[in-house]
Design a protein around this motif. Structure first.
Motif, mmCIF file in Angstrom:
data_model
loop_
_atom_site.group_PDB
_atom_site.id
_atom_site.type_symbol
_atom_site.label_atom_id
_atom_site.label_comp_id
_atom_site.label_asym_id
_atom_site.label_seq_id
_atom_site.Cartn_x
_atom_site.Cartn_y
_atom_site.Cartn_z
ATOM 1 N N ILE A 26 84.084 12.852 63.431
ATOM 2 C CA ILE A 26 83.217 13.143 62.289
ATOM 3 C C ILE A 26 83.977 13.980 61.269
ATOM 4 N N PHE A 27 83.724 13.684 59.979
ATOM 5 C CA PHE A 27 84.340 14.423 58.874
ATOM 6 C C PHE A 27 84.126 15.930 59.037
ATOM 7 N N THR A 28 85.224 16.693 58.844
ATOM 8 C CA THR A 28 85.136 18.153 58.906
ATOM 9 C C THR A 28 85.646 18.827 57.659
ATOM 10 N N GLY A 29 86.254 18.028 56.732
ATOM 11 C CA GLY A 29 86.881 18.610 55.548
ATOM 12 C C GLY A 29 88.342 18.922 55.773
ATOM 13 N N THR B 25 74.365 22.944 53.329
ATOM 14 C CA THR B 25 75.732 23.257 53.721
ATOM 15 C C THR B 25 76.209 22.226 54.701
ATOM 16 N N GLY B 26 77.551 22.112 54.793
ATOM 17 C CA GLY B 26 78.121 21.163 55.719
ATOM 18 C C GLY B 26 79.611 21.349 55.806
ATOM 19 N N ALA B 27 80.248 20.551 56.687
ATOM 20 C CA ALA B 27 81.688 20.637 56.894
ATOM 21 C C ALA B 27 82.433 20.329 55.611
ATOM 22 N N GLY B 28 83.599 20.917 55.490
ATOM 23 C CA GLY B 28 84.432 20.645 54.318
ATOM 24 C C GLY B 28 84.033 21.441 53.098
ATOM 25 N N GLY B 29 83.245 22.509 53.257
ATOM 26 C CA GLY B 29 82.890 23.379 52.141
ATOM 27 C C GLY B 29 81.651 22.956 51.380
ATOM 28 N N SER C 164 88.628 5.218 63.077
ATOM 29 C CA SER C 164 87.673 5.455 61.984
ATOM 30 C C SER C 164 87.178 6.900 62.019
ATOM 31 N N ILE C 165 86.813 7.464 60.780
ATOM 32 C CA ILE C 165 86.241 8.815 60.645
ATOM 33 C C ILE C 165 84.814 8.671 60.113
#
Length: 859
Positions: free
Chosen positions: A437-440, A530-534, A499-500
């Motif tokens: 999963i996307f984290t930034g 709010t979420g991952a990656g700022g 895949s991400i």
């Protein structure tokens, strides 16, 4: 006392006409005879004559005693001059006795008793220890209050010289022994046996085991009067080597006590011997060898012999230690010094050869061992041990060697050879798992494994591409790695795609926990996603139920983006009612249209004001009656608060009409609290209650009184009112149909200094007395009552029970009516309330006061 002449004295009329011859008369009064009795006397013998005689005189006429007598009686008889112990007669005589009106004609004897004097004769005593001489006891002693010239002597006068116990008898002598009662107490003279001392003497050295009993000690007893004798010694453990004991004791005799010597010990040393084992030397020839014989030597050796613990040495080369083994009777009595022997056989020479293959071997991760070793020598030596390798695991040149260290029968030898190890292949594998999963940040879900023979197992970091943002169609992320090989392996490589996925998002709604209603719709909350990656963005907030007091809800939602999924959240918050000032402004006194009318239409009104000036939006009111105590009865609810024209939006009134009853006794009170609902609540400064009375006109055998009196400075009690406060009350009374029992109720409302209101309410009538007077009637009523309290914030609190309430009512037909109230505790007579507490000649009491509003009726 004696004859008295009596002369006549004539009186009367015309004495001159008479020739009177006087003849005297006489009267004789005789003396009374008294009795003199000698008093009995007694004493203990003291060697002197008794002289202190006394008597008792009797026979006086009434009212007189010995004070009319002068002089003293005399004494004779055997008692006069008596000295020795015995009984004697005391005879009284007239002596110098005289009395004007009395004679002394009767004399009675008395008795004198002289008892023997008590003395004690105590023989001498003493204690001594035997020393060969006689002993004298202490002196004999005579004791007593009076002992004259008595003395005593000891019998016998001396004791001894031998030890023992002797009774000492006192012998008394002196003048007049018959006048004494003598108690003899024997003394005791004791000569104790003399102590003795027994001593043992033993040598400290020089006693050595020789197989016989050892008796080296002597003993002597000493004591008083020159005692010094030899005493026999007894032994224990005095044959074998070790610690022996010697004991001696003296048996008691007439003049000497027994004594036991302190036990002595002495040491019997072991006999010294030496045991020497055999020995020898030879060269290895494969056959066994025999050492020389073992020998025992010493001054005393009894029957001891010895033998070699090794009887045969070899056939192998080496040195053998040979120990002596001793045997015989009583070994523990000997101190044996062993002397070991030795026998040596020297080793032969040896030859070592290493053999390795001439072709290469391939690296396999383990040590390579292709070589052999052969060790040979004289006497049948033929060994094939493993070679010792170096550099024989990794690819390259390896070495095999062996060093034969030699043995018991052979000397050392060695050899060395080399051989070649070639490189092995390798395998590289890239593995990616799952959908991260996307984290930034860069996503690294893959791993690399490089393996090969010989334990090659590497996990290096792969090289990534397109591994930050969520994957789109045709744009996969990838991971790859190339292994360049190492000293033992050739190179290899691999590649993998993955895949991400999108990350989740979090919506946060922030609200205050609670706050006061502001007078309009409340929007106090904020929201962010709010979420991952700022990811951190503000969101709009929507509300439910936020226009009045109560629990409101705030909602916010996020639809999602390229790297994040959507989310929503909600929070609740509490809008607290806003305090407003409330005051009852409606009518408080209602009288029905006639004696048969028991209800009235009552208009209840209240004024409401927000003290901060905020508009009264949505305010509601309810009117609650506490007539029957907690928790109260709602008379009207959800009553609108309407603005008052010209007074601003923050001021309004609440009005409603209700039907209220006069109750079964013709007069009822209603303690009414106005409570705000909806977005408002009562402020602490609000009026706590209103006292509303509904009364019908009094009929026959009825009484009522209602409305109010004014608080006075003379009010008293735990719940006294402030001066000029309005004390409201209502009374409804009547007799039952037979006119025998009073029935009714009384309620009194008293404002308190802290803003609360005390309510005194009857629960049963004890008595009612009605008294007519010119111009009206009076009623005195006693009830049992309860006390409760309405606090300034409108909270009702239960109070004391078991209260006695008295009400005095005056119905003045031509003037102002009056009432008085006295409430006291029935348990301890504490005064709870008096409206007018005054003292007069009879004490403190309540005096009635004029009703300031309303009236009283007594029919």
């Amino acid at each position: 006392m004696g004859w008295l002449q009596i002369e006549p004295v004539v009186s009367g009329t015309g004495l001159t006409n008479f020739n009177i011859t006087s003849v005297n008369g006489s009267y004789n009064i005789g003396k009374v005879s008294l009795t003199v009795a000698a008093d009995n006397k007694g004493k203990s013998y003291d060697g002197a004559a008794f002289t202190t005689f006394t008597s008792t005189i009797t026979g006086f006429v009434t009212g007189e005693n010995s004070s009319v007598v002068s002089g003293t009686p005399g004494y004779s008889g055997t008692a006069v001059g008596a000295v020795n112990a015995g009984s004697y007669t005391i005879t009284p005589t007239l002596g110098t006795l005289s009395a004007t009106n009395y004679n002394f004609n009767s004399f009675n004897n008395g008795a004198l008793t002289i008892s023997k004097a008590a003395v004690t004769a105590t023989g001498g005593s003493g204690t001594a220890t035997y020393d060969g001489t006689t002993k004298s006891p202490s002196a004999c002693v005579v004791t007593g209050i009076y002992k004259g010239d008595l003395t005593c002597a000891n019998t016998p006068s001396s004791v001894g010289p031998n030890a023992g116990t002797t009774a000492i008898v006192p012998q008394v002598s002196g003048t007049g022994l018959t006048n004494f009662e003598i108690t003899s107490v024997n003394g005791t003279a004791v000569i104790n046996a003399a102590a003795t001392t027994t001593v043992i003497t033993c040598p400290t050295t020089g006693v050595t085991f020789n197989g016989a009993a050892q008796t080296p000690c002597s003993a002597t007893v000493t004591g008083a009067n020159g005692l010094n004798e030899a005493v026999a010694v007894t032994y224990a453990n005095n044959v074998n080597a070790g610690t022996a004991t010697a004991n001696a004791a003296y048996t008691a005799s007439t003049n000497y006590a027994a004594s036991t010597a302190v036990e002595k010990t002495f040491t019997i040393s072991k006999a010294l011997v030496t045991a020497t084992a055999g020995g020898g030397a030879a060269t290895y020839d494969g056959s066994a060898k025999t050492p020389s014989a073992c020998a025992v030597t010493g001054v005393y050796k009894g029957d001891l012999t010895c033998a070699n613990d090794v009887t045969s040495v070899g056939p192998d080369a080496g040195t053998a230690i040979i120990k002596p083994v001793v045997s015989g009777t009583g070994l523990t009595n000997f101190n044996i010094t062993p002397v070991n022997g030795s026998y040596t056989i020297d080793p032969a020479s040896s030859s070592t050869v290493v053999t390795c293959p001439t072709t290469s071997v391939t690296f396999n991760g383990v040590a390579q061992t292709p070589c052999t070793v052969s060790v040979t020598g004289a006497g049948g030596l033929n060994l094939t041990p493993n070679a010792v390798y170096s550099d024989n695991t990794n690819a390259g040149t390896a070495t095999a060697s062996y060093n034969f260290a030699g043995g018991n029968n052979h000397t050392s030898s060695n050899d060395s050879k080399t051989f070649t190890i070639d490189k092995a292949g390798s395998t590289t594998t890239v593995t990616c798992t799952g959908t991260p999963i996307f984290t930034g940040s860069a996503i690294t879900p893959c791993s690399v494994s490089v393996t090969g023979v010989g334990g090659l197992n590497l996990t290096p970091t792969p090289v990534y591409a397109n591994n930050v943002n969520a994957t789109t169609v045709g744009n996969l992320a990838s991971a790859s790695y190339t292994f360049n090989g190492d000293a033992n392996h050739t190179g290899s490589s691999d590649n993998e795609t993955f895949s991400i996925g999108k990350a989740g998002s979090t919506v946060t709604v922030t609200c205050p926990t609670s706050f006061e209603y502001p007078g309009l719709a409340s929007t106090p909350c904020t929201a962010t996603v709010t979420g991952a990656g700022g990811l951190n963005l503000p969101l709009p907030v929507s509300y439910l139920n936020n226009t009045s007091a109560g629990t409101a809800t705030a909602n916010a939602s996020y639809a999602g983006g390229n790297n994040h999924t959507g989310n929503s959240n909600s929070k609740t918050f509490v809008i607290m009612p806003r305090p407003a000032l409330v005051r009852y402004i409606g009518q408080t006194q209602f009288v029905t249209s006639g004696t048969s009318s028991t209800t009235a239409q009552v208009t209840l009104s209240a004024s409401v004001q927000d003290p901060t000036g905020v508009a009264l939006n949505g305010a509601k009111a309810e009117f609650i009656d506490f007539t029957n105590g907690l928790p109260g009865r709602v008379l009207a609810s959800n009553v609108n608060v309407s603005p008052v024209a010209g007074s601003g939006a923050n001021t309004g009134t609440a009005n409603t009409i209700v039907t209220l009853s006069t109750g079964q006794y013709g007069a009822e009170s209603y303690l009414i609290l106005v409570r705000l609902t909806g977005p408002y609540t009562n402020a602490l400064l609000s009026d706590p209650d209103a006292f509303v009375s509904v009364v019908k006109p009094a009929g026959t055998n009825e009484a009522n009184a209602y409305q109010e009196i004014t608080g006075m400075a003379s009010a008293a009690g735990l719940y006294r009112s402030n001066v000029d406060e309005k004390i409201r009350f209502v009374l409804g009374m009547k007799y039952n149909s037979s006119g025998t029992n009073p029935q009714g109720k009384i309620t009194v409302s008293i404002p308190q200094p802290d803003g609360s209101t005390v309510l005194i309410k009857s629960n049963s009538i004890s008595s009612m007395a009605i008294t007519p007077f010119p111009g009206g009637k009076k009623a005195t009523i006693y009830t049992k009552s309860n006390v409760s309290k309405i606090l300034a914030n409108g909270t009702a609190v239960a109070g004391e029970g078991n209260v006695s309430l008295r009400m005095d009512v005056t119905d003045n037909s031509s003037g102002s009516d009056e009432v008085g109230f006295t409430a006291m505790s029935s348990s301890n007579s504490q005064l709870f309330y008096s409206n007018n507490w005054v003292a007069d000649a009879t004490g403190w009491k309540t005096v009635t006061q004029v009703i300031s509003s309303g009236k009283a009726e007594v029919k």
